[in-house]
Design a protein around this motif. Structure first.
Motif, PDB file in Angstrom:
ATOM      1  N   UNK A 122     -36.040  69.852 107.188  1.00 52.51           N
ATOM      2  CA  UNK A 122     -36.323  70.309 105.832  1.00 52.51           C
ATOM      3  C   UNK A 122     -35.651  69.337 104.866  1.00 52.51           C
ATOM      4  N   UNK A 123     -36.450  68.605 104.083  1.00 51.34           N
ATOM      5  CA  UNK A 123     -35.884  67.638 103.146  1.00 51.34           C
ATOM      6  C   UNK A 123     -35.778  68.225 101.737  1.00 51.34           C
ATOM      7  N   UNK A 124     -36.071  69.529 101.628  1.00 52.56           N
ATOM      8  CA  UNK A 124     -35.977  70.197 100.336  1.00 52.56           C
ATOM      9  C   UNK A 124     -37.197  71.027 100.038  1.00 52.56           C
ATOM     10  N   UNK A 125     -36.993  72.171  99.379  1.00 57.21           N
ATOM     11  CA  UNK A 125     -38.070  73.063  98.957  1.00 57.21           C
ATOM     12  C   UNK A 125     -38.939  73.530 100.124  1.00 57.21           C
ATOM     13  N   UNK A 126     -38.334  73.628 101.306  1.00 54.16           N
ATOM     14  CA  UNK A 126     -39.050  74.126 102.472  1.00 54.16           C
ATOM     15  C   UNK A 126     -40.008  73.145 103.111  1.00 54.16           C
ATOM     16  N   UNK A 127     -40.005  71.895 102.667  1.00 52.07           N
ATOM     17  CA  UNK A 127     -40.903  70.886 103.234  1.00 52.07           C
ATOM     18  C   UNK A 127     -40.255  70.283 104.478  1.00 52.07           C
ATOM     19  N   UNK A 128     -40.886  70.497 105.627  1.00 52.47           N
ATOM     20  CA  UNK A 128     -40.383  69.983 106.899  1.00 52.47           C
ATOM     21  C   UNK A 128     -41.197  68.759 107.289  1.00 52.47           C
ATOM     22  N   UNK A 129     -40.530  67.617 107.382  1.00 51.85           N
ATOM     23  CA  UNK A 129     -41.209  66.355 107.657  1.00 51.85           C
ATOM     24  C   UNK A 129     -40.166  65.348 108.126  1.00 51.85           C
ATOM     25  N   UNK A 130     -40.596  64.199 108.634  1.00 52.93           N
ATOM     26  CA  UNK A 130     -39.612  63.184 109.012  1.00 52.93           C
ATOM     27  C   UNK A 130     -38.815  62.739 107.782  1.00 52.93           C
ATOM     28  N   UNK A 131     -37.505  62.819 107.880  1.00 51.06           N
ATOM     29  CA  UNK A 131     -36.655  62.426 106.761  1.00 51.06           C
ATOM     30  C   UNK A 131     -36.425  60.923 106.730  1.00 51.06           C
ATOM     31  N   UNK A 174     -53.843  67.344 106.721  1.00 50.23           N
ATOM     32  CA  UNK A 174     -52.602  68.106 106.918  1.00 50.23           C
ATOM     33  C   UNK A 174     -51.393  67.178 106.985  1.00 50.23           C
ATOM     34  N   UNK A 175     -51.565  65.997 107.575  1.00 52.43           N
ATOM     35  CA  UNK A 175     -50.484  65.001 107.585  1.00 52.43           C
ATOM     36  C   UNK A 175     -50.072  64.659 106.156  1.00 52.43           C
ATOM     37  N   UNK A 176     -51.060  64.452 105.292  1.00 55.63           N
ATOM     38  CA  UNK A 176     -50.768  64.145 103.886  1.00 55.63           C
ATOM     39  C   UNK A 176     -49.984  65.266 103.223  1.00 55.63           C
ATOM     40  N   UNK A 177     -50.405  66.497 103.445  1.00 59.48           N
ATOM     41  CA  UNK A 177     -49.721  67.640 102.817  1.00 59.48           C
ATOM     42  C   UNK A 177     -48.284  67.766 103.323  1.00 59.48           C
ATOM     43  N   UNK A 178     -48.094  67.488 104.615  1.00 61.19           N
ATOM     44  CA  UNK A 178     -46.757  67.609 105.189  1.00 61.19           C
ATOM     45  C   UNK A 178     -45.831  66.475 104.752  1.00 61.19           C
ATOM     46  N   UNK A 179     -46.376  65.281 104.611  1.00 61.56           N
ATOM     47  CA  UNK A 179     -45.545  64.136 104.240  1.00 61.56           C
ATOM     48  C   UNK A 179     -45.235  64.107 102.753  1.00 61.56           C
ATOM     49  N   UNK A 180     -46.217  64.451 101.938  1.00 61.17           N
ATOM     50  CA  UNK A 180     -46.063  64.196 100.509  1.00 61.17           C
ATOM     51  C   UNK A 180     -46.861  65.208  99.698  1.00 61.17           C
ATOM     52  N   UNK A 181     -46.353  66.437  99.561  1.00 57.34           N
ATOM     53  CA  UNK A 181     -47.077  67.437  98.770  1.00 57.34           C
ATOM     54  C   UNK A 181     -47.283  66.946  97.337  1.00 57.34           C
TER      55      UNK A 181
END
Length: 247
Positions: A195-204, A33-40
């Protein structure tokens, strides 16, 4: 009809992640899940890298980042002007640097750095953690998950990682990176979850410091993420001179 509806509901519920039911996640599930959240997968985004020296002087780079599947990454230098047009390619453990007017792409290694500073090529062109590491321990520390990760092969930049992960967001706050000798190489700090874009919420923002480079820091800022599907041809050596045409 009632039986069919009930069966459909059961099937949907069975597909939900274990933590929905209050069940404990395994270390492997957390890392995935960390991988999916950081870098889809299949994306493009921009990254600004800032290298800060002990005297406070700074050098900045802007890269356009493309990713496909689990092991294909291309980056294109956008600025400064002296670097514009350079591109890198990563396929699994193999990396190359393309420099306009220099002929064939040059082989580079994970521990080198195309931008200098504390970030190395493995940090800049990082594959999913689950591709390169196995989870060897799952603990709790300071109210967060603490994962201990062991490299699957000697080709990986760091032999051992200690990763602190927020329980709710399932994104890391800190990663300590160690050599096979047990020596701490660097620490990665993850900040500004948004949100860094396209609904992806992660550390910017990701910052790094290292006991090997006292007084030096590097910062990587991610923005404008968009999902984008590209052909496999884009992720080849022959295509590197044309990557700029995709922007």
């Amino acid at each position: 009809m009632k039986h069919f509806a009930l069966t459909a509901v059961v099937l949907i519920l069975c597909m939900l992640p274990p933590n929905v039911w209050g069940e404990a996640l395994s270390g492997t599930q957390i890392l995935s899940q960390v991988d999916r959240n950081l870098q889809p997968n299949d994306l493009e985004m921009y990254r600004k890298i800032i290298n800060i020296e002990p005297d406070g002087s700074r050098k900045e780079f802007v890269l356009w980042f493309l990713k496909k599947d689990l092991d294909k990454i291309v980056t294109l230098f956008v600025s400064p002007a002296s670097e514009a047009g350079r591109a890198t390619l990563r396929l699994g453990d193999n990396m190359w640097l393309y420099i306009p007017n220099v002929g064939k792409p040059i082989r580079i290694t994970s521990m080198q750095s195309v931008v200098g500073g504390v970030f190395n090529n493995a940090d800049i062109m990082r594959l999913d953690y689950s591709v390169e590491y196995d989870v060897t321990a799952l603990l709790e520390d300071q109210g967060q998950y603490l994962l201990e990760l062991k490299a699957k092969s000697g080709a990986v930049a760091y032999d051992l990682l200690k990763m602190w992960v927020l329980k709710k967001e399932l994104v890391p706050t800190r990663i300590d990176c160690f050599a096979a000798t047990g020596m701490l190489i660097k620490t990665l700090h993850f900040k500004e979850i948004k949100d860094i874009g396209d609904g992806v919420v992660r550390p910017a923002v990701m910052e790094t410091d290292s006991p090997l480079y006292k007084g030096y820091r590097s910062v990587m800022i991610s923005a404008n993420l968009k999902k984008r599907s590209l052909t496999d041809e884009v992720f080849t050596l022959n295509y590197l001179p044309r990557v700029k045409d995709l922007r």
